[in-house]
Design a protein around this motif. Structure first.
Motif, short mmCIF file in Angstrom:
data_model
loop_
_atom_site.label_atom_id
_atom_site.label_comp_id
_atom_site.label_asym_id
_atom_site.label_seq_id
_atom_site.Cartn_x
_atom_site.Cartn_y
_atom_site.Cartn_z
N VAL A 1 0.84 -1.20 0.00
CA VAL A 1 0.00 0.00 0.00
C VAL A 1 0.87 1.24 0.00
O VAL A 1 0.63 2.19 -0.76
CB VAL A 1 -0.97 -0.02 1.20
N GLN A 2 1.90 1.27 0.82
CA GLN A 2 2.81 2.43 0.84
C GLN A 2 3.46 2.62 -0.52
O GLN A 2 3.58 3.74 -1.00
CB GLN A 2 3.87 2.25 1.92
N HIS A 3 3.87 1.53 -1.14
CA HIS A 3 4.51 1.62 -2.46
C HIS A 3 3.53 2.15 -3.50
O HIS A 3 3.89 3.03 -4.29
CB HIS A 3 5.04 0.24 -2.87
N LEU B 1 7.20 -1.62 -12.19
CA LEU B 1 6.64 -0.66 -11.25
C LEU B 1 6.96 -1.01 -9.79
O LEU B 1 6.73 -0.21 -8.90
CB LEU B 1 5.12 -0.56 -11.43
N PHE B 2 7.45 -2.22 -9.57
CA PHE B 2 7.85 -2.65 -8.24
C PHE B 2 9.37 -2.82 -8.23
O PHE B 2 9.95 -3.21 -9.24
CB PHE B 2 7.14 -3.96 -7.85
N PRO B 3 10.03 -2.56 -7.11
CA PRO B 3 11.50 -2.59 -7.09
C PRO B 3 12.05 -4.00 -7.22
O PRO B 3 11.38 -4.97 -6.88
CB PRO B 3 11.83 -2.01 -5.71
N GLY B 4 13.27 -4.08 -7.67
CA GLY B 4 13.96 -5.37 -7.68
C GLY B 4 14.67 -5.58 -6.36
O GLY B 4 14.65 -4.70 -5.49
N PRO B 5 15.31 -6.72 -6.20
CA PRO B 5 16.05 -6.97 -4.97
C PRO B 5 17.16 -5.95 -4.78
O PRO B 5 17.73 -5.46 -5.76
CB PRO B 5 16.63 -8.37 -5.19
N SER B 6 17.47 -5.63 -3.55
CA SER B 6 18.53 -4.65 -3.29
C SER B 6 19.85 -5.22 -3.82
O SER B 6 20.13 -6.41 -3.69
CB SER B 6 18.63 -4.34 -1.80
N GLY B 7 20.63 -4.36 -4.44
CA GLY B 7 21.90 -4.77 -5.00
C GLY B 7 21.81 -5.38 -6.38
O GLY B 7 22.82 -5.72 -6.98
N ALA B 8 20.59 -5.52 -6.91
CA ALA B 8 20.43 -6.11 -8.24
C ALA B 8 20.87 -5.12 -9.31
O ALA B 8 20.73 -3.92 -9.14
CB ALA B 8 18.99 -6.52 -8.47
N ARG B 9 21.40 -5.65 -10.40
CA ARG B 9 21.79 -4.81 -11.52
C ARG B 9 20.96 -5.18 -12.73
O ARG B 9 20.50 -6.30 -12.85
CB ARG B 9 23.26 -5.04 -11.86
N ASP B 10 20.82 -4.22 -13.62
CA ASP B 10 20.14 -4.47 -14.88
C ASP B 10 21.02 -5.41 -15.70
O ASP B 10 22.20 -5.11 -15.93
CB ASP B 10 19.91 -3.15 -15.62
N PRO B 11 20.51 -6.57 -16.14
CA PRO B 11 21.37 -7.51 -16.88
C PRO B 11 21.89 -6.93 -18.18
O PRO B 11 22.93 -7.36 -18.67
CB PRO B 11 20.45 -8.72 -17.14
N ARG B 12 21.23 -5.93 -18.74
CA ARG B 12 21.73 -5.31 -19.97
C ARG B 12 23.03 -4.59 -19.72
O ARG B 12 23.86 -4.47 -20.59
CB ARG B 12 20.68 -4.37 -20.55
N ALA B 13 23.24 -4.09 -18.49
CA ALA B 13 24.47 -3.37 -18.17
C ALA B 13 25.67 -4.30 -18.14
O ALA B 13 26.80 -3.89 -18.41
CB ALA B 13 24.32 -2.67 -16.82
N ALA B 14 25.47 -5.56 -17.84
CA ALA B 14 26.57 -6.53 -17.77
C ALA B 14 27.22 -6.73 -19.14
O ALA B 14 28.42 -7.00 -19.23
CB ALA B 14 26.08 -7.86 -17.23
N GLY B 15 26.48 -6.57 -20.20
CA GLY B 15 27.00 -6.76 -21.55
C GLY B 15 27.65 -5.51 -22.12
O GLY B 15 28.10 -5.51 -23.25
#
Length: 124
Positions: free
Chosen positions: A6-8, A104-118
């Protein structure tokens, strides 16, 4: 005390989301079950803009789950597709919009966008 979901929804979902594809458009209704009651949240997406209201109106995609499931998604501990596969939530309608919900909902903390890895950010 309001739940994480609800807060989110109240504080972070409404507004402009430049990470959404510009072509994304549609309506979602989130049905948060808590005991014998259901809370309805209606999201309208158009041109990277999201409007959030409280309504039980019909939508292109209806997502139903216990409040605890939505709380875990809001905290970045559960991906909507994983919840669907575990039968923690049910959907009815345009499944394409379920992937939009993930943005619209956050990912896990510390997660990176997999596109950035490439992009050379961690190569050998």
């Amino acid at each position: 005390m309001a739940s994480a979901a609800v807060q989110h929804l109240e504080r972070r979902v409404a507004g402009r989301h430049p990470d959404l594809p510009a072509s994304t458009a549609g309506s979602l209704r989130l049905d948060l079950r808590d005991g014998g009651q259901t809370e309805h949240w209606y999201l309208t997406i158009e041109h990277q803009d999201v409007r959030v209201t409280r309504s039980a109106e019909d939508a292109e995609l209806v997502v139903r789950a216990d409040r605890e499931v939505f709380d875990r998604m809001a905290e970045g501990r559960l991906h909507p597709a994983a919840a669907l596969l575990r039968n923690d939530l049910t959907v009815q309608g345009n499944l394409r919009l379920l992937l939009t919900l993930r943005r619209l909902f956050p990912g896990p903390s510390g997660a990176r966008d997999p596109r950035a890895a490439g992009c050379g950010g961690g190569g050998r």
